[in-house]
Design a protein around this motif. Structure first.
Motif, PDB file in Angstrom:
ATOM      1  N   TYR A 192      35.067  32.802  50.974  1.00 16.83           N
ATOM      2  CA  TYR A 192      36.399  32.709  51.564  1.00 16.83           C
ATOM      3  C   TYR A 192      36.709  33.865  52.513  1.00 16.83           C
ATOM      4  O   TYR A 192      37.836  33.989  52.998  1.00 16.83           O
ATOM      5  CB  TYR A 192      37.449  32.647  50.444  1.00 16.83           C
ATOM      6  N   LEU A 193      35.727  34.695  52.781  1.00 18.16           N
ATOM      7  CA  LEU A 193      35.911  35.763  53.750  1.00 18.16           C
ATOM      8  C   LEU A 193      35.943  35.198  55.164  1.00 18.16           C
ATOM      9  O   LEU A 193      35.442  34.096  55.431  1.00 18.16           O
ATOM     10  CB  LEU A 193      34.775  36.775  53.639  1.00 18.16           C
ATOM     11  N   LEU A 194      36.502  35.960  56.084  1.00 19.29           N
ATOM     12  CA  LEU A 194      36.399  35.604  57.492  1.00 19.29           C
ATOM     13  C   LEU A 194      34.923  35.622  57.898  1.00 19.29           C
ATOM     14  O   LEU A 194      34.119  36.357  57.304  1.00 19.29           O
ATOM     15  CB  LEU A 194      37.200  36.587  58.346  1.00 19.29           C
TER      16      LEU A 194
ATOM     17  N   LEU B 247      40.770  40.494  49.954  1.00 18.71           N
ATOM     18  CA  LEU B 247      39.476  40.038  49.448  1.00 18.71           C
ATOM     19  C   LEU B 247      38.337  40.755  50.159  1.00 18.71           C
ATOM     20  O   LEU B 247      37.362  41.169  49.524  1.00 18.71           O
ATOM     21  CB  LEU B 247      39.347  38.520  49.644  1.00 18.71           C
TER      22      LEU B 247
ATOM     23  N   LYS C 139      46.086  38.086  52.093  1.00 18.20           N
ATOM     24  CA  LYS C 139      45.210  38.064  50.919  1.00 18.20           C
ATOM     25  C   LYS C 139      43.742  38.106  51.308  1.00 18.20           C
ATOM     26  O   LYS C 139      42.916  38.685  50.594  1.00 18.20           O
ATOM     27  CB  LYS C 139      45.518  36.824  50.073  1.00 18.20           C
ATOM     28  N   GLN C 140      43.388  37.498  52.437  1.00 16.54           N
ATOM     29  CA  GLN C 140      41.994  37.508  52.860  1.00 16.54           C
ATOM     30  C   GLN C 140      41.527  38.919  53.211  1.00 16.54           C
ATOM     31  O   GLN C 140      40.376  39.287  52.959  1.00 16.54           O
ATOM     32  CB  GLN C 140      41.810  36.576  54.059  1.00 16.54           C
TER      33      GLN C 140
ATOM     34  N   ARG D 183      31.926  37.783  56.111  1.00 22.00           N
ATOM     35  CA  ARG D 183      30.946  37.064  55.299  1.00 22.00           C
ATOM     36  C   ARG D 183      29.535  37.333  55.803  1.00 22.00           C
ATOM     37  O   ARG D 183      28.605  37.548  55.013  1.00 22.00           O
ATOM     38  CB  ARG D 183      31.260  35.569  55.340  1.00 22.00           C
TER      39      ARG D 183
ATOM     40  N   GLU E 215      38.634  24.791  50.397  1.00 24.86           N
ATOM     41  CA  GLU E 215      38.531  24.829  51.854  1.00 24.86           C
ATOM     42  C   GLU E 215      38.002  23.525  52.453  1.00 24.86           C
ATOM     43  O   GLU E 215      37.945  23.392  53.679  1.00 24.86           O
ATOM     44  CB  GLU E 215      37.598  25.979  52.275  1.00 24.86           C
TER      45      GLU E 215
ATOM     46  N   PHE F 180      39.799  33.203  43.840  1.00 19.96           N
ATOM     47  CA  PHE F 180      40.601  33.685  44.966  1.00 19.96           C
ATOM     48  C   PHE F 180      41.843  32.831  45.211  1.00 19.96           C
ATOM     49  O   PHE F 180      42.957  33.342  45.358  1.00 19.96           O
ATOM     50  CB  PHE F 180      39.726  33.712  46.226  1.00 19.96           C
ATOM     51  N   HIS F 181      41.686  31.520  45.212  1.00 13.43           N
ATOM     52  CA  HIS F 181      42.797  30.647  45.589  1.00 13.43           C
ATOM     53  C   HIS F 181      43.852  30.531  44.492  1.00 13.43           C
ATOM     54  O   HIS F 181      44.986  30.125  44.776  1.00 13.43           O
ATOM     55  CB  HIS F 181      42.272  29.262  45.970  1.00 13.43           C
TER      56      HIS F 181
ATOM     57  N   GLU G  27      33.276  34.208  45.439  1.00 16.12           N
ATOM     58  CA  GLU G  27      34.474  34.396  46.248  1.00 16.12           C
ATOM     59  C   GLU G  27      34.191  34.804  47.690  1.00 16.12           C
ATOM     60  O   GLU G  27      35.056  34.660  48.544  1.00 16.12           O
ATOM     61  CB  GLU G  27      35.380  35.450  45.595  1.00 16.12           C
TER      62      GLU G  27
END
Length: 422
Positions: free
Chosen positions: A121-123, A66, A62-63, A127, A238, A36-37, A118
């Protein structure tokens, strides 16, 4: 001037109606390949042949993209599962359950990587939704497995849950190792592995408790343990050095006495995972017969996975954040270890085709490495022996004869159930 409106109209007509879906597909591929990053919105726009401004019309950031990709993968997985699983519940749903799980696993291969690596990295709310759906699938699977009578003295509910996690992990293993195989052949081998996993006797005693982990006196080891847990939970990009210091109980410049940078910590962890994995493999290869070597490989992997699940997770998911040459070296080392598993398995089973060996090894390793990262399972005693038995059953799963259906008919009906759809 008169021709410009027509030209604009032609461009609008050429704009595909499935643009958002296509963007998601390109993003899913890039996230899976690079992480992702490492992917920029410009990369995704270029892959679809549009401008970045046009991309932001569909996704605010981008989030959000994702989140769409992971949800789409999970929706496709669930749709394939429901299509093949049929009515639920029923008096004998095991065939339908396996058809659904295998159909989902073969239909949405990329989803396994996105969910495991991945989705961190969701909110938080996204998640939580993804994790909740996964637990729901495992619970449904455990309910069906729990219909079988338990072994004497065993904790039936826990054993069913353990077997359900192992089953879901085994079916995702080939996708996580990126094993290439035609979908129909993959489904047949996965069906055999799943049935062997369900048939092998496994009994985790009631009231069993896992031994407490030893406290680490060394500050350096505390830093490494805290970093491994943080990288596993939140992902390397993160996590900051201050976060690691707080978790290790070390504040201020003291942390830098041990590691000059965060990257140095990651390099140390990934090298340690590589060295310990290689040591366990070498130890097993010194055993006698191929069958003893295979048993040693499984037992060594279980030992490492249960002793340090965070280290194993970091060694699997964070390698892409290492410098290029080191990442290539560690990935090559892992590939060599997997090749030893395959070679040994084919010595034990000379008639096993090489493609089937790749699938079975990936599934067996996933049973160990993935289940060991489920705390609600590993906090119980007796899990190590159960994981050895489950993974070994997958490796030794008898394959169906050529031409036999991948998924068997439901009990007593006599009708052949179609293969997974999707």
């Amino acid at each position: 001037m008169a021709g410009r409106p027509d030209a604009g109209t032609d461009r609008r007509r050429e704009r595909p109606k499935d643009r958002k879906q296509r963007i998601g597909e390109h993003a899913a591929r890039l996230f899976t390949e690079r992480g992702f990053h490492a992917v920029r919105m410009e990369d995704i726009a270029a892959a679809d042949g549009i401008t970045v401004r046009a991309l932001y019309r569909h996704y605010a950031h981008k989030q959000a993209l994702l989140a769409h990709v992971v949800r789409a993968g999970q929706d496709a997985y669930r749709a394939a599962f429901e299509a093949a699983a049929g009515p639920w519940p029923g008096p004998d749903c095991t065939d339908g359950l396996l058809a659904g799980l295998i159909g989902a696993a073969t239909h949405s291969r990329g989803y396994a990587v996105l969910r495991r690596r991945e989705s961190r990295y969701l909110l938080p709310e996204d998640r939580a939704r993804v994790v909740g759906r996964l637990f729901g699938l495992v619970t449904r699977t455990a309910e069906q497995i729990g219909r079988e009578p338990p072994a004497p003295g065993a904790d039936a509910g826990f054993t069913a849950e353990l077997r359900a996690w192992a089953l879901v992990s085994a079916l995702a293993g080939p996708a996580e190792q990126q094993v290439a195989a035609p979908r129909s052949e993959l489904a047949g081998v996965l069906d055999a592995a799943a049935r062997a996993l369900l048939a092998v006797p496994v009994a985790v005693p009631a009231e069993a408790t896992a031994p407490a982990r030893a406290l680490m006196a060394s500050r350096r080891e505390r830093v490494l343990a805290a970093a491994a847990a943080a990288f596993h939970r939140d992902g390397y990009p993160e996590v900051g050095t201050d976060d690691i210091g707080r978790e290790a109980g070390i504040v201020g410049p003291a942390l830098y006495r041990y590691f000059p940078t965060k990257l140095d910590i990651l390099v140390t962890l990934c090298r340690r995972h590589d060295e310990r994995s290689t040591l366990e493999t070498s130890r097993a290869l010194r055993a006698g017969s191929p069958r003893e070597v295979l048993s040693g490989l499984v037992e060594g992997l279980v030992r490492l996975a249960l002793e340090d699940p965070d280290l194993v997770a970091v060694g699997q998911t964070e390698v892409l954040h290492l410098p290029g040459t080191l990442a290539e070296q560690l990935l090559r080392n892992r590939s060599d270890r997997v090749a030893e598993w395959r070679g040994c398995l084919r010595e034990v089973r000379p008639d096993l085709p090489a493609p089937a060996a790749r699938v079975l090894v990936a599934s067996a390793m996933a049973v160990v490495e993935s289940v060991a990262q489920v705390p609600r399972v590993t906090r119980r005693g007796g899990v190590g022996r159960a994981l050895v038995e489950l993974a070994t059953a997958v490796l030794l799963a008898p394959l169906p004869a050529p031409g036999c259906p991948a998924v068997r008919p439901r009990g007593g009906s006599g009708a052949t159930r179609p293969g997974p759809r999707g």
